[in-house]
Scaffold this active site. Structure first.
Site, PDB file in Angstrom:
ATOM      1  N   SER A 620       0.829  -1.211   0.000  1.00 38.44           N
ATOM      2  CA  SER A 620       0.000   0.000   0.000  1.00 38.44           C
ATOM      3  C   SER A 620       0.857   1.253   0.000  1.00 38.44           C
ATOM      4  O   SER A 620       0.579   2.217  -0.710  1.00 38.44           O
ATOM      5  CB  SER A 620      -0.921  -0.004   1.217  1.00 38.44           C
ATOM      6  OG  SER A 620      -1.933  -0.968   1.050  1.00 38.44           O
ATOM      7  N   ASN A 747      -5.845  -7.777  -2.735  1.00 38.86           N
ATOM      8  CA  ASN A 747      -5.466  -8.212  -1.396  1.00 38.86           C
ATOM      9  C   ASN A 747      -4.470  -7.330  -0.653  1.00 38.86           C
ATOM     10  O   ASN A 747      -4.310  -7.474   0.548  1.00 38.86           O
ATOM     11  CB  ASN A 747      -4.873  -9.620  -1.467  1.00 38.86           C
ATOM     12  CG  ASN A 747      -5.850 -10.627  -1.997  1.00 38.86           C
ATOM     13  OD1 ASN A 747      -6.940 -10.782  -1.468  1.00 38.86           O
ATOM     14  ND2 ASN A 747      -5.471 -11.300  -3.066  1.00 38.86           N
ATOM     15  N   TYR A 748      -3.797  -6.465  -1.363  1.00 39.66           N
ATOM     16  CA  TYR A 748      -2.722  -5.738  -0.688  1.00 39.66           C
ATOM     17  C   TYR A 748      -2.840  -4.230  -0.729  1.00 39.66           C
ATOM     18  O   TYR A 748      -2.195  -3.542   0.049  1.00 39.66           O
ATOM     19  CB  TYR A 748      -1.374  -6.137  -1.282  1.00 39.66           C
ATOM     20  CG  TYR A 748      -0.960  -7.525  -0.887  1.00 39.66           C
ATOM     21  CD1 TYR A 748      -0.498  -7.767   0.397  1.00 39.66           C
ATOM     22  CD2 TYR A 748      -1.051  -8.579  -1.769  1.00 39.66           C
ATOM     23  CE1 TYR A 748      -0.132  -9.043   0.778  1.00 39.66           C
ATOM     24  CE2 TYR A 748      -0.687  -9.862  -1.395  1.00 39.66           C
ATOM     25  CZ  TYR A 748      -0.223 -10.085  -0.118  1.00 39.66           C
ATOM     26  OH  TYR A 748       0.134 -11.348   0.265  1.00 39.66           O
ATOM     27  N   LEU A 749      -3.609  -3.715  -1.666  1.00 37.60           N
ATOM     28  CA  LEU A 749      -3.643  -2.264  -1.805  1.00 37.60           C
ATOM     29  C   LEU A 749      -4.851  -1.688  -1.097  1.00 37.60           C
ATOM     30  O   LEU A 749      -5.993  -2.019  -1.434  1.00 37.60           O
ATOM     31  CB  LEU A 749      -3.665  -1.900  -3.285  1.00 37.60           C
ATOM     32  CG  LEU A 749      -2.455  -2.436  -4.052  1.00 37.60           C
ATOM     33  CD1 LEU A 749      -2.568  -2.101  -5.522  1.00 37.60           C
ATOM     34  CD2 LEU A 749      -1.164  -1.882  -3.477  1.00 37.60           C
TER      35      LEU A 749
END
Length: 790
Positions: A620, A747-749
């Site tokens: 992120s 899933n990550y940002l």
DNA sequence: CCTTGAACTTAGCAGTCATACC
DNA sequence: GGTATGACTGCTAAGTTCAAGG
């Protein structure tokens, strides 16, 4: 080398010309035995020279050149063979360790201190040139105390822990009850009534209207309403541990029954037709349908399949069918192929009918009512039987995945609302556990893991946790500098365990590696940070003009290869050198470390901190940075989106999110190139005629000629623009061919970064997120303003 | 402490769908 | 209208984490 803050690995992050050499490791190609042997031999020689670092380096170099020759698959084969050989070693060392564990504490203690001592002895050599003679002195002296220290506090801690535990009320366990009728009766019944009323109200309306005048419009409208109304993020959160107050659903959908092959589709054994029993035929058809797949070229797959298949045969079948090689499944394959062809060629009406039927099932089983709100279920269908397709070099590939029956399924819901099992069947169990989020579960037979039916990611249950995840990652952003200082300090620690932990954490932080749990022997051999083995890294004092380079080369999750050449701080380099001393390639690099130890430490540093938070944070944070850097607010929407995709790509590279090069990639690239060439040509032509026209216009001075020239000029410009677009497209595609953007996006940002960016730069959110993604990130779309910063 | 298992997240692939393109 | 292609979705395997029990 004090640049850690922005982490290396990130200089790579424009994602455009990454210095990292990443390769996919899946071997999709058929491999000849020739290669295998070759690799084996190579492997052997490597084994022999494993203690000689120089040789090993050479070997690795060779490997790398090979990569560049695009022989990734071979490469992976090599890795595999190597691992197979070394697995033995590992087993032994693991067993040793296990034995250690079993022995009495005192002995363990002794051994430990001895080990420490050995390591300590090596220590000063590397430390000397660094900067702390102090450490080297105190190290060996205190080592024994250390090990005692090491043990004692642990013992203390344990006591404390148990005490605390005893005081705390034990986590509420599910009141596992065999269904309805009992105490809580009145309240739950009344509650349920309410829900039922609600539920009844809505669908009925829904159902009546579609039959009426304007079905589609009406349906859509209602759906929209339903999905958009519940702003759960503005509501109060549940108390700790409680996941829901009420939960009602229809149970899972089971796989359709086996449909026997028509009589004209024949299985042959040893050239002769043979009618199989229904059970054996079903399993045979799993295999037959996969005949075109790479899996069937693998020995392990075939062996596992055959072994399991025999379990489904009748006694006489078992006697006849003893060799898979003599089996002929081709007619089965042909049959399935024809069937799917047929499917494709269905008429419009048939297709529509099918679609409608599916929608009906979704309507019936795809939703649940949780705390009075209708929410989508993620996977309401039970996995159909088939052959297990493990990824990478999985020892269990080809095993038969059994059909799941209602008798295998546990239902979780509010009291008194249990769905009816299919006629003639029973549930394994009905429970009412509101501390978990699943609606149904069963145990799968190949790996013995529990599988769950859970809610869709647009649901509150999932969304809330997602939100929370990003909040923790943001919290890490505030403390990460401090944590970095801490672990840098720990690189100098006199305790081996702490050093290892500190170096591992550095890798996790800098490279966004996964934690790396230990794995069983019956799973594919892959690693993460804590489970790295000596064979997975090589050290280079000097490489490509950079100093202190650590080369990582291992298979990570899903057997995706991670390859990265990372310049590191000298102290890290020296430490890794120490960790590798006197170890075989198959030994753990961090022999004093595992994920539990790491996570425990992390949790001490910050509440809620675990290894994977670093990945989220890193991803992120990178997106935010890259967006700030790459976005030009004056540029067009298209260009902005390009910038976004580049930022996204930077993250995907960081996280090593790969994909196989699309099968049609080469072809489509070729087509694109043709287009580009054609465009170039027409530009040339246009240029020529433009010049001519201009000349003529000058000569004649006629207005028509002049305007014709102008027209041509405009056309030319247009063409040039088109060419540029095509070229951009080409590079974009090329850069993206091995990179999967979706995983990081999903899933990550932190979606609020993207949402804020869209709002700030007037980019419609639809350009960034498709419908599903917008549903999932509803909360972020609603709550993040243009000013949001990660 | 160590192991095991449950619960939940993350992952790539393959088939399907929608759409651009001819 | 048909086909090629990329986008999207569903699927399910493979991770991580936490907690319980030995």
């Amino acid at each position: 080398m004090s640049d850690h803050g922005d982490g290396a690995g990130k200089d790579v992050l424009t994602g455009l010309s990454n210095g990292m050499d990443r390769h996919r490791s899946k071997d999709k190609d058929h491999h000849s035995h020739k290669h295998k042997h070759k690799d084996k031999d190579r492997e052997k020689s490597k084994d022999k020279s494993r203690d000689k670092h120089k040789d090993k380096h050479k070997d690795k170099h060779r490997d790398k050149d090979k990569h560049k020759d695009k022989s990734k698959d071979k490469e992976r084969k090599h890795d595999k063979e190597e691992r197979k050989h070394e697995r033995e070693d590992r087993k032994h060392s693991k067993e040793d360790r296990k034995q250690d564990k079993g022995e009495k504490k005192k002995e363990k203690l002794k051994e430990k201190s001895e080990k420490t001592y050995v390591e300590v002895k090596n220590e000063p050599v590397s430390e000397d040139d660094d900067e702390m003679p102090l450490a080297s002195r105190s190290f060996s002296q205190t080592s024994q105390d250390d090990s005692e220290d090491d043990d004692q506090p642990l013992a203390f801690r344990k006591k404390i822990k148990t005490e605390v535990k005893a005081e705390k009320p034990v986590k509420r366990k599910a009141e596992e009850m065999v269904d309805d009728e009992d105490d809580g009766y009145v309240t739950s019944k009344t509650k349920n009534k309410k829900i039922k009323e609600e539920k009844k109200g809505k669908p009925e309306k829904k159902q009546t209207t579609p039959n009426g005048a304007s079905p589609t419009k009406r349906g859509k409208k209602e759906k929209k309403e339903e999905e958009e109304t519940w702003k759960w993020w503005e509501e109060e959160k549940h108390e700790d541990g409680v996941k829901w107050k009420s939960l009602e659903h229809q149970g899972p959908v089971f796989a359709t029954d086996y449909e026997p092959l028509p009589g004209n589709v024949k299985f042959k054994y040893n050239g002769k037709e043979m009618k199989l029993s229904s059970a054996a035929e079903e399993v045979a058809s799993f295999y037959g349908a996969m005949l075109d797949h790479d899996y069937v070229t693998k020995d392990v797959f075939n062996k596992n399949f055959f072994k399991d298949w025999r379990k489904f045969m009748t006694h006489s079948e078992k006697e006849i069918i003893t060799d898979l090689k003599k089996c002929d499944f081709t007619q089965i394959l042909t049959y399935f192929k024809a069937k799917s062809e047929e499917k494709k060629n269905r008429t419009k009406e048939e297709k529509q009918q099918l679609k409608a039927d599916n929608e009906e099932i979704v309507k019936e089983y795809g939703w649940c009512i949780i705390d009075g709100h209708k929410q989508r279920i993620g996977n309401f269908k039970i996995e159909p039987p088939g052959l297990f397709r493990g990824r990478g070099d999985h020892p269990k590939m080809g095993m038969v995945k059994r059909r799941v029956m209602p008798e295998d399924v546990i239902i979780n819901c509010s009291k008194g609302t249990a769905p009816k099992p299919p006629p003639g069947h029973k549930w394994k169990e009905v429970r009412h556990d509101n501390t978990v989020t699943w609606l149904a579960s069963w145990t799968e037979n190949v790996q013995g893991q529990v599988k769950y039916i859970m809610l869709n990611s647009a649901s509150r249950l999932k969304g809330e946790r997602d939100w929370q995840k990003y909040e923790i990652a943001r919290k890490l952003k505030d403390t990460v500098e401090k944590i970095r200082e801490t672990y840098k300090e720990d690189w100098k620690s006199k305790e081996m365990k702490i050093r290892q932990r500190a170096v591992a954490l550095y890798f996790i932080d800098k490279l966004a590696l996964r934690a790396g749990n230990e794995k069983d022997e019956d799973q594919a051999d892959t690693v993460g940070c804590c489970s790295l083995r000596v064979e997975h890294i090589t050290l280079h004092e000097q490489k490509n003009g950079k100093q202190f380079v650590v080369v990582f080369d291992f298979l990570g999750k899903d057997s995706i290869r991670y390859y990265n050449e990372v310049p590191v701080e000298k102290r890290v380099f020296k430490n890794v050198q120490i960790f590798m001393e006197n170890k075989k390639p198959g030994d753990d690099l961090f022999d004093r470390l595992n994920t539990t130890i790491m996570n425990k430490h992390l949790n001490d540093l910050m509440d809620g901190l675990t290894a994977k938070v670093f990945r989220t944070f890193n991803a992120s944070n990178t997106l935010q940075e890259q967006l700030d850097k790459l976005t030009d607010s004056k540029s067009s929407v298209t260009e902005k989106i390009l910038a976004y995709n580049r930022a996204n790509r930077a993250v995907a590279i960081l996280c090593n999110h790969q994909r196989s090069v699309p099968k049609t990639f080469a072809k489509s690239m070729e087509n694109l190139q043709k287009k580009i060439d054609a465009k170039r040509e027409s530009i040339e032509e246009a240029e020529k005629s433009y010049k001519d026209l201009k000349k003529e216009a000058k000569k004649t001075g006629s207005a028509t000629a002049k305007s014709a020239a102008e027209k041509k000029e405009k056309q030319l410009e247009k063409l040039k623009e088109q060419l540029m677009k095509l070229e951009v497209q080409a590079t974009d595609r090329e850069e993206n061919k091995e990179i999967a953007l979706g995983t990081s996006k999903l899933n990550y940002l932190d979606p609020r970064i993207s949402v804020a960016w869209c709002k700030k730069h007037d980019v419609p959110i639809e350009k960034i997120y498709n419908k599903t993604q917008r549903d999932k990130f509803q909360w972020a779309i609603d709550m993040a303003g243009p000013e949001f910063e990660f």
